[in-house]
Enzyme design. Structure first.
Site, PDB file in Angstrom:
ATOM      1  N   HIS A  22       0.875  -1.174   0.000  1.00  0.00           N
ATOM      2  CA  HIS A  22       0.000   0.000   0.000  1.00  0.00           C
ATOM      3  C   HIS A  22       0.910   1.220   0.000  1.00  0.00           C
ATOM      4  CE1 HIS A  22      -4.048   1.577   0.516  1.00  0.00           C
ATOM      5  NE2 HIS A  22      -3.618   2.382   1.474  1.00  0.00           N
ATOM      6  N   LYS A 167     -10.049   6.655  -3.485  1.00  0.00           N
ATOM      7  CA  LYS A 167      -9.026   7.656  -3.150  1.00  0.00           C
ATOM      8  C   LYS A 167      -7.717   7.154  -3.739  1.00  0.00           C
ATOM      9  CE  LYS A 167      -7.047   8.696   1.391  1.00  0.00           C
ATOM     10  NZ  LYS A 167      -7.346   9.319   2.688  1.00  0.00           N
ATOM     11  N   LYS A 169      -3.660   7.475  -4.010  1.00  0.00           N
ATOM     12  CA  LYS A 169      -2.509   7.986  -3.278  1.00  0.00           C
ATOM     13  C   LYS A 169      -1.477   8.473  -4.281  1.00  0.00           C
ATOM     14  CE  LYS A 169      -3.267   7.259   1.120  1.00  0.00           C
ATOM     15  NZ  LYS A 169      -3.234   8.392   2.069  1.00  0.00           N
ATOM     16  N   ASP A 198      -5.169  11.817  -2.546  1.00  0.00           N
ATOM     17  CA  ASP A 198      -4.522  12.181  -1.284  1.00  0.00           C
ATOM     18  C   ASP A 198      -3.035  12.342  -1.565  1.00  0.00           C
ATOM     19  OD1 ASP A 198      -3.664  12.612   1.265  1.00  0.00           O
ATOM     20  OD2 ASP A 198      -4.449  10.741   2.110  1.00  0.00           O
ATOM     21  N   GLU A 224      -6.946  15.888  -1.061  1.00  0.00           N
ATOM     22  CA  GLU A 224      -6.629  15.772   0.375  1.00  0.00           C
ATOM     23  C   GLU A 224      -5.178  16.183   0.624  1.00  0.00           C
ATOM     24  OE1 GLU A 224      -7.911  12.021   1.896  1.00  0.00           O
ATOM     25  OE2 GLU A 224      -6.656  12.126   3.687  1.00  0.00           O
ATOM     26  N   ASP A 249      -6.154  16.798   6.292  1.00  0.00           N
ATOM     27  CA  ASP A 249      -5.965  15.540   7.017  1.00  0.00           C
ATOM     28  C   ASP A 249      -4.817  15.718   8.024  1.00  0.00           C
ATOM     29  OD1 ASP A 249      -5.834  12.988   7.960  1.00  0.00           O
ATOM     30  OD2 ASP A 249      -5.050  12.074   6.141  1.00  0.00           O
ATOM     31  N   LYS A 273     -10.496  11.833  12.228  1.00  0.00           N
ATOM     32  CA  LYS A 273      -9.804  10.609  12.653  1.00  0.00           C
ATOM     33  C   LYS A 273      -9.777  10.553  14.167  1.00  0.00           C
ATOM     34  CE  LYS A 273      -7.072  10.075   8.476  1.00  0.00           C
ATOM     35  NZ  LYS A 273      -5.771   9.860   7.859  1.00  0.00           N
ATOM     36  N   GLU A 327     -13.750   6.305   4.867  1.00  0.00           N
ATOM     37  CA  GLU A 327     -12.764   5.394   4.266  1.00  0.00           C
ATOM     38  C   GLU A 327     -12.447   4.297   5.287  1.00  0.00           C
ATOM     39  OE1 GLU A 327      -9.439   8.039   3.463  1.00  0.00           O
ATOM     40  OE2 GLU A 327      -8.964   8.170   5.590  1.00  0.00           O
TER      41      GLU A 327
HETATM   42  O1  LIG Z   1      -5.369   9.306   4.719  1.00  0.00           O
HETATM   43  C1  LIG Z   1      -4.240   8.949   4.992  1.00  0.00           C
HETATM   44  O2  LIG Z   1      -3.364   9.787   4.838  1.00  0.00           O
HETATM   45  C2  LIG Z   1      -3.901   7.607   5.537  1.00  0.00           C
HETATM   46  C3  LIG Z   1      -4.680   6.447   5.115  1.00  0.00           C
HETATM   47  C4  LIG Z   1      -6.094   6.554   4.928  1.00  0.00           C
HETATM   48  C5  LIG Z   1      -6.458   5.788   3.861  1.00  0.00           C
HETATM   49  C6  LIG Z   1      -5.282   5.320   3.271  1.00  0.00           C
HETATM   50  O3  LIG Z   1      -5.170   4.617   2.290  1.00  0.00           O
HETATM   51  O4  LIG Z   1      -4.231   5.805   3.958  1.00  0.00           O
HETATM   52 MN   LIG Z   2      -4.779  11.393   4.171  1.00  0.00          MN
END
Ligand SMILES: O=C(O)C[C@H]1C=CC(=O)O1
Ligand SMILES: [Mn+2]
Length: 375
Positions: A22, A167, A169, A198, A224, A249, A273, A327
């Site tokens: 991941h 989402k 990354k 994000d 994000e 975040d 969170k 999420e």
């Molecule tokens: O949001 C984050 O930064 C951390 C986390 C939340 C979902 C994901 O894939 O990573």
């Molecule tokens: Mn995040």
């Protein structure tokens, strides 16, 4: 209610493999480390909580190891003998002697809520004032690092009716490459899905200024944490110029951060969170600030296992508006869990039972097998 002293608090570190690597901007997870908290009360009731972060110290100020040591050495002596049923008094006692450490506080607050719910035969959502929904929409994070693999994964999730919010990354790679990756995925999914990104603070303001424009123009619904949590002025400027809304975040490390961000207009959406506010009750204080300021809400995760996910879910069930969904997919990223019953994901939502407390039970055999101190 009669006083019910806290008798003991145990912290257990558990390492669980993920279903695939991941990839986040600052760290690639191959496994996830949970800190499980078992808080035993004089009446025989046990409250269970979880304090979990991402990538050791690469995401936040607390690591699994520091969480364990701090709870064992500093939190537990303050709490043993205190009334387990008075959560206000217990959390205030911690607040007076312990700065920060919101991840550890969140795990303790979750365990206290679980114990009280079991004692009163009420789900945690009802202790928090009452749920206004029984299920939560759940996004999935596409973070394999490969565009074709991410598209195939998204198609599978749509077919399974598990997720239709995605989402992505980004931020680790070159910006033009990241933007091409996002646009290709949005093109493939079209109106069948909401696609968000994000950046995990990876861009500077100048890069973000252009990139947010491109993302918004290509149908991305939410951006994000594009820049550093320390550049709040930059977040406010991006929030004014970006065609897609900006979500905070990492900018939120406590309830007071949420107040300052709201006052400065630094985000249109907050990721909630429990770990970054100090628990399911603390995160609702941040939600109240957002609601008063007209800021949208999203139920975030630190990729917790089942316990932290359910603790978050009980808080999010009580929110008036949760426009951006959640999420809370952490348990689905792990190959194993330590609960007797996994959380229920169906029809794009996480369904939460009305069983007392957090509504979960530990699988003692799995926990004994997976705990780090047995290896
Ligand atoms: O949001 C984050 O930064 C951390 C986390 C939340 C979902 C994901 O894939 O990573
Ligand atoms: Mn995040």
């Amino acid at each position: 209610m009669p006083i019910c002293p806290i008798e003991s608090i145990d912290t257990i570190i558990v390492d669980l493999p993920t279903i695939r690597p991941h990839k986040l901007a600052m760290h690639t997870l191959q496994n996830q480390t949970l800190v499980i908290i078992r808080l035993r009360c004089a009446d025989g009731i046990e409250g269970i909580g979880e304090a979990t972060t991402i990538g050791g110290l690469s995401y936040g100020n607390e690591s699994p190891d520091s969480i364990k040591v701090n709870i064992d050495r500093h939190f537990a002596p303050l709490l043993i003998g205190q009334d387990a049923s008075n959560i206000n008094a217990a959390m205030l006692r911690l607040e007076r002697s312990i700065r920060g450490n919101t991840f550890a506080k969140s795990g303790i607050e979750s365990a206290l809520l679980d114990a009280l719910g079991k004692r009163l035969h009420l789900p945690v959502s009802e202790l928090l004032g009452g749920r206004v929904r029984d299920a939560l929409p759940v996004a999935w994070t596409l973070a394999s690092g490969n565009t074709e693999q991410d598209i195939a994964e998204a198609e599978k999730m749509l077919d399974l009716r598990r997720h239709r919010l995605f989402k992505l990354k980004i931020g680790a790679g070159e910006v033009s490459h990241d933007l091409a990756h996002v646009i290709a995925i949005k093109k493939a999914l079209g109106d069948r899905a909401s696609v968000r990104v994000d950046v995990n603070q990876a861009w500077d303001e100048a890069v973000a200024l252009r990139a947010c424009q491109v993302l918004g123009d290509n149908g991305i619904d939410l951006i994000e944490q594009p820049i550093s949590r320390n550049n709040r002025g930059g977040m406010a400027r991006l929030n004014l110029s970006s065609p897609a809304p900006i979500m905070a975040d990492e900018s939120i490390e406590c309830v007071e951060d949420a107040f300052n961000l709201a006052r400065e207009g630094a985000a249109s959406v907050f990721a909630l969170k429990i770990a970054k506010n100090g628990g399911p009750r603390a995160v609702l204080r941040t939600a109240a600030i957002a609601e008063a300021a007209g800021i949208g809400l999203y139920g975030g995760t630190m990729l917790e296992g089942g316990i932290g996910t359910l603790a978050s879910a009980h808080a999010f069930l009580t929110l008036n508006k949760l426009v951006w969904g959640t999420e809370l997919f952490g348990p689905l990223l792990l190959t194993e869990d330590i609960l007797t019953e996994p959380p229920v994901y169906r029809d794009f939502q996480l369904h939460i039972s009305t069983a007392p407390g957090l509504g979960l039970a530990i699988d003692e055999e799995r926990l004994a097998f997976l705990r780090r101190d047995k290896h």
